[in-house]
Design a protein around this motif. Structure first.
Motif, mmCIF file in Angstrom:
data_model
loop_
_atom_site.group_PDB
_atom_site.id
_atom_site.type_symbol
_atom_site.label_atom_id
_atom_site.label_comp_id
_atom_site.label_asym_id
_atom_site.label_seq_id
_atom_site.Cartn_x
_atom_site.Cartn_y
_atom_site.Cartn_z
ATOM 1 N N GLU A 25 0.832 -1.204 0.000
ATOM 2 C CA GLU A 25 0.000 0.000 0.000
ATOM 3 C C GLU A 25 0.871 1.260 0.000
ATOM 4 O O GLU A 25 0.589 2.221 -0.731
ATOM 5 C CB GLU A 25 -0.919 0.018 1.226
ATOM 6 N N LEU A 26 1.908 1.243 0.787
ATOM 7 C CA LEU A 26 2.814 2.370 0.872
ATOM 8 C C LEU A 26 3.527 2.595 -0.464
ATOM 9 O O LEU A 26 3.606 3.726 -0.964
ATOM 10 C CB LEU A 26 3.828 2.103 1.988
ATOM 11 N N TYR A 30 3.349 5.833 -3.113
ATOM 12 C CA TYR A 30 4.477 6.589 -3.648
ATOM 13 C C TYR A 30 4.533 6.519 -5.173
ATOM 14 O O TYR A 30 4.843 7.514 -5.829
ATOM 15 C CB TYR A 30 5.792 6.105 -3.040
ATOM 16 N N LEU A 31 4.236 5.373 -5.754
ATOM 17 C CA LEU A 31 4.234 5.263 -7.213
ATOM 18 C C LEU A 31 3.179 6.175 -7.832
ATOM 19 O O LEU A 31 3.434 6.824 -8.856
ATOM 20 C CB LEU A 31 4.014 3.806 -7.646
ATOM 21 N N LYS A 32 2.006 6.250 -7.222
ATOM 22 C CA LYS A 32 0.960 7.158 -7.722
ATOM 23 C C LYS A 32 1.410 8.605 -7.596
ATOM 24 O O LYS A 32 1.154 9.428 -8.473
ATOM 25 C CB LYS A 32 -0.352 6.937 -6.964
ATOM 26 N N ARG A 33 2.067 8.921 -6.510
ATOM 27 C CA ARG A 33 2.558 10.294 -6.319
ATOM 28 C C ARG A 33 3.630 10.645 -7.348
ATOM 29 O O ARG A 33 3.642 11.751 -7.889
ATOM 30 C CB ARG A 33 3.091 10.445 -4.899
ATOM 31 N N ILE A 34 4.526 9.715 -7.611
ATOM 32 C CA ILE A 34 5.540 9.928 -8.643
ATOM 33 C C ILE A 34 4.867 10.174 -9.987
ATOM 34 O O ILE A 34 5.209 11.111 -10.713
ATOM 35 C CB ILE A 34 6.513 8.729 -8.726
ATOM 36 N N ALA A 56 8.059 -4.923 -2.302
ATOM 37 C CA ALA A 56 7.104 -4.594 -1.240
ATOM 38 C C ALA A 56 6.391 -5.858 -0.756
ATOM 39 O O ALA A 56 6.209 -6.053 0.451
ATOM 40 C CB ALA A 56 6.089 -3.569 -1.746
ATOM 41 N N ASP A 57 6.001 -6.725 -1.689
ATOM 42 C CA ASP A 57 5.348 -7.975 -1.299
ATOM 43 C C ASP A 57 6.291 -8.849 -0.469
ATOM 44 O O ASP A 57 5.878 -9.456 0.521
ATOM 45 C CB ASP A 57 4.873 -8.742 -2.540
ATOM 46 N N ALA A 58 7.570 -8.892 -0.868
ATOM 47 C CA ALA A 58 8.556 -9.665 -0.098
ATOM 48 C C ALA A 58 8.741 -9.055 1.294
ATOM 49 O O ALA A 58 8.869 -9.777 2.293
ATOM 50 C CB ALA A 58 9.887 -9.705 -0.849
ATOM 51 N N ALA A 59 8.733 -7.732 1.372
ATOM 52 C CA ALA A 59 8.858 -7.063 2.666
ATOM 53 C C ALA A 59 7.658 -7.375 3.553
ATOM 54 O O ALA A 59 7.818 -7.651 4.744
ATOM 55 C CB ALA A 59 8.994 -5.553 2.470
ATOM 56 N N ASP A 60 6.458 -7.348 2.970
ATOM 57 C CA ASP A 60 5.260 -7.678 3.752
ATOM 58 C C ASP A 60 5.338 -9.091 4.307
ATOM 59 O O ASP A 60 4.974 -9.333 5.456
ATOM 60 C CB ASP A 60 3.996 -7.506 2.894
ATOM 61 N N ALA A 61 5.839 -10.020 3.499
ATOM 62 C CA ALA A 61 5.984 -11.405 3.966
ATOM 63 C C ALA A 61 6.990 -11.484 5.117
ATOM 64 O O ALA A 61 6.751 -12.182 6.106
ATOM 65 C CB ALA A 61 6.414 -12.309 2.807
ATOM 66 N N ALA A 62 8.107 -10.767 4.992
ATOM 67 C CA ALA A 62 9.124 -10.765 6.053
ATOM 68 C C ALA A 62 8.573 -10.149 7.341
ATOM 69 O O ALA A 62 8.834 -10.649 8.436
ATOM 70 C CB ALA A 62 10.366 -10.010 5.583
ATOM 71 N N ILE A 63 7.807 -9.090 7.199
ATOM 72 C CA ILE A 63 7.220 -8.444 8.379
ATOM 73 C C ILE A 63 6.259 -9.406 9.076
ATOM 74 O O ILE A 63 6.283 -9.543 10.300
ATOM 75 C CB ILE A 63 6.509 -7.129 7.984
ATOM 76 N N LYS A 64 5.440 -10.112 8.303
ATOM 77 C CA LYS A 64 4.465 -11.042 8.889
ATOM 78 C C LYS A 64 5.129 -12.200 9.623
ATOM 79 O O LYS A 64 4.599 -12.690 10.611
ATOM 80 C CB LYS A 64 3.532 -11.586 7.803
ATOM 81 N N PRO A 75 9.754 2.281 1.448
ATOM 82 C CA PRO A 75 10.283 2.545 0.102
ATOM 83 C C PRO A 75 11.396 3.594 0.127
ATOM 84 O O PRO A 75 11.370 4.514 0.949
ATOM 85 C CB PRO A 75 9.070 3.102 -0.660
ATOM 86 N N ILE A 76 12.354 3.430 -0.761
ATOM 87 C CA ILE A 76 13.427 4.416 -0.892
ATOM 88 C C ILE A 76 13.629 4.757 -2.364
ATOM 89 O O ILE A 76 13.249 4.007 -3.259
ATOM 90 C CB ILE A 76 14.771 3.915 -0.315
ATOM 91 N N ALA A 77 14.224 5.882 -2.583
ATOM 92 C CA ALA A 77 14.707 6.272 -3.908
ATOM 93 C C ALA A 77 16.178 6.592 -3.727
ATOM 94 O O ALA A 77 16.579 7.127 -2.701
ATOM 95 C CB ALA A 77 13.958 7.492 -4.421
#
Length: 96
Positions: A25-26, A30-34, A56-64, A75-77
């Motif tokens: 979601e985050l 950010y992609l929509k804002r870009i 992001a999906d991999a991060a969500d899995a790691a967080i869970k 997210p970073i740029a």
């Protein structure tokens, strides 16, 4: 949650840990804002939405599963100076 981009890194990290929002979601925010404002500010040379969403999906899995650091899912740029296979790198130079 229209102002996610106004949150500090700490607030983003806490929001992810507390499941107030997901990394997907985050990242989508950010992609929509870009997409909405980058034509005006021209701050990105290359945007990789598919890669960002997969990460992001991999991060969500790691967080869970509890296998995440404090910045997992935020997210970073970064500057266009890091060579990444399959992604254009210019370092801001017309020579490259």
């Amino acid at each position: 949650m229209t102002d996610l981009h106004r949150l500090s890194i700490r607030e983003l990290s806490e929001g992810l840990a507390e499941a107030k929002f997901s990394s997907r979601e985050l990242t989508e925010h950010y992609l929509k804002r870009i997409e909405k404002i980058d034509a005006q500010v021209q701050s990105y040379v290359t945007v990789t939405p598919e890669q960002a969403l997969a990460q992001a999906d991999a991060a969500d899995a790691a967080i869970k599963t509890g296998n995440a650091s404090a910045l997992t899912g935020v997210p970073i740029a970064h500057k266009d100076i890091f060579c990444t296979q399959g992604i254009k790198t210019t370092a801001g130079s017309k020579m490259l």
